[in-house]
Write an enzyme that holds these catalytic residues in place. Structure first.
Site, PDB file in Angstrom:
ATOM      1  N   GLU A  38      -3.416   5.184   3.552  1.00 43.82           N
ATOM      2  CA  GLU A  38      -3.826   5.812   2.447  1.00 43.82           C
ATOM      3  C   GLU A  38      -5.307   5.482   2.358  1.00 43.82           C
ATOM      4  O   GLU A  38      -5.869   4.684   1.396  1.00 43.82           O
ATOM      5  CB  GLU A  38      -3.033   5.035   1.150  1.00 43.82           C
ATOM      6  CG  GLU A  38      -3.386   5.839  -0.111  1.00 43.82           C
ATOM      7  CD  GLU A  38      -3.042   5.107  -1.310  1.00 43.82           C
ATOM      8  OE1 GLU A  38      -4.054   5.137  -2.465  1.00 43.82           O
ATOM      9  OE2 GLU A  38      -2.191   4.242  -1.521  1.00 43.82           O
ATOM     10  N   ASP A  42      -6.503   1.643   1.055  1.00 42.94           N
ATOM     11  CA  ASP A  42      -6.954   2.356  -0.160  1.00 42.94           C
ATOM     12  C   ASP A  42      -8.384   2.407  -0.029  1.00 42.94           C
ATOM     13  O   ASP A  42      -9.372   2.189  -1.184  1.00 42.94           O
ATOM     14  CB  ASP A  42      -6.360   1.761  -1.399  1.00 42.94           C
ATOM     15  CG  ASP A  42      -6.541   2.637  -2.617  1.00 42.94           C
ATOM     16  OD1 ASP A  42      -6.919   3.817  -2.386  1.00 42.94           O
ATOM     17  OD2 ASP A  42      -6.098   2.194  -3.694  1.00 42.94           O
TER      18      ASP A  42
END
Length: 360
Positions: free
Chosen positions: A47, A323
């Site tokens: 991600e 992230d």
């Protein structure tokens, strides 16, 4: 052995410090074994955000309203807009082999005009495919979809996967107040199932509505709590709305340790018998969390949380994520490398599950 940890093993008294040693490691904890494992372990982060300046007209105004110190915001934006120099250097410095790139929030969900959303989706997906082609051993990508027009979204999904080689979809929560369990989105789920790719359900920076409980406490609205609550609830709508009964091979990914849903499974199941019979789905909620949901570690560098998630859904359904650039690659990788798992289980979380699920 459960998820690589001995059953009955005492719980940790405190969180492991990223980069520190964990005495309860199974499969050998000697320094030379750890060093060898750290050197050779392949790492795929699933991600990892990027942006295209000017692609979404509303983006600049939304960025200005973000309640984050200006210096931090500017560093984020500098790294979001970079796909080579800063990003590859960060990956190399921290031993990250592959990033799965996804378009940052605010994304297509803020576009009101469906035709504009279709045009932007094509532009973003073409840009992403070129970036992956330039560095095929370092990058793969999740497509964006113009879900404002579900029929066009199906066409773009097929193009993104079959022609551009993208590995799935990432979407930021609601579609201008609509949710993906609604009937108009069923053709999209049918195509996701047919293609065998997943949809990563990610929080949206602009909420569908405002909750009074957050009034006066902006810290609650975003990543500390509000995004988890709303994205987790959206995932539960998919379960209770029968999406996975109709499309049993479809799947979603949820970041931030599954938006905490794995820790709520017992409660979800215990309350389910009270649901009116005519509103029930084919299985208990926990079934879908173990069979149609993948969990990523994005933004949650906690060994206690990782242990709980693996116990809840199984090591085959947990994928590593950083992230980037919103979290530190160094801290996330140190958290992964020091996780209290046998090497084979740690390898599944680090890369094996991503390789399998995303067809890397």
């Amino acid at each position: 052995m459960v998820g690589g940890v001995a059953a009955g093993q005492p719980a940790f008294a405190a969180e492991a410090v990223p980069g520190g040693r964990v005495s309860a490691t199974v499969g050998g904890s000697k320094d030379h074994r750890n060093a060898r494992r750290e050197k050779k372990m392949r790492i795929v982060a699933v991600e990892e955000a990027f942006s295209i300046p000017g692609a979404i007209r509303q983006e600049a105004a939304i960025r200005q309203r973000m309640d984050v110190p200006e210096a931090i915001k500017q560093e984020w934006f500098r790294r979001l807009d970079d796909l080579t120099e800063l990003r590859l250097a960060d990956m190399d410095a921290n031993g990250v082999d592959v990033q799965i790139l996804s378009y940052s929030t605010p994304g297509l969900e803020v576009i009101e005009d469906p035709a504009e959303a279709v045009a932007v989706a094509r532009r973003v997906n073409d840009f992403l495919a070129k970036a992956v082609a330039a560095h095929p051993k370092r990058f793969a990508g999740f497509a964006v979809l113009p879900l404002q027009d579900p029929k066009a979204a199906v066409v773009e999904l097929r193009r993104a996967v079959d022609e551009l080689g993208l590995k799935g979809v990432l979407y930021n929560d609601h579609v201008r107040g609509h949710y993906l369990d609604e009937p108009q989105f069923r053709p999209v789920w049918a195509e996701l199932e047919r293609l065998g790719v997943t949809l990563y359900l990610h929080p949206a920076v602009i909420p569908a509505d405002n909750w009074r409980v957050f009034d006066g406490y902006p810290v609650l609205v975003g990543p500390s709590w509000g995004w988890t609550a709303t994205t987790g609830a959206h995932a539960l709508r998919l379960i209770y709305g029968g999406v996975f009964d109709q499309f049993p091979r479809a799947s979603v990914m949820l970041g931030h340790m599954g938006e905490l849903l794995p820790f709520q499974m017992a409660r979800l199941d215990s309350r389910y018998p009270q649901v009116p019979v005519e509103q029930r789905v084919e299985h208990l909620p926990s079934y879908y969390l173990r069979n149609n949901v993948y969990v990523t570690t994005s933004g949650v560098m906690s060994h206690a949380a990782l242990l709980g998630v693996v116990h809840a859904v199984g090591a085959d359904r947990v994928l590593f994520s950083i992230d980037y650039p919103f979290e530190s690659s160094a801290e996330a990788v140190a958290f992964l490398r020091s996780a209290p798992y046998a090497p084979a289980d740690l390898a599944r979380i680090a890369h094996g599950n991503a390789d399998r699920v995303l067809g890397l």
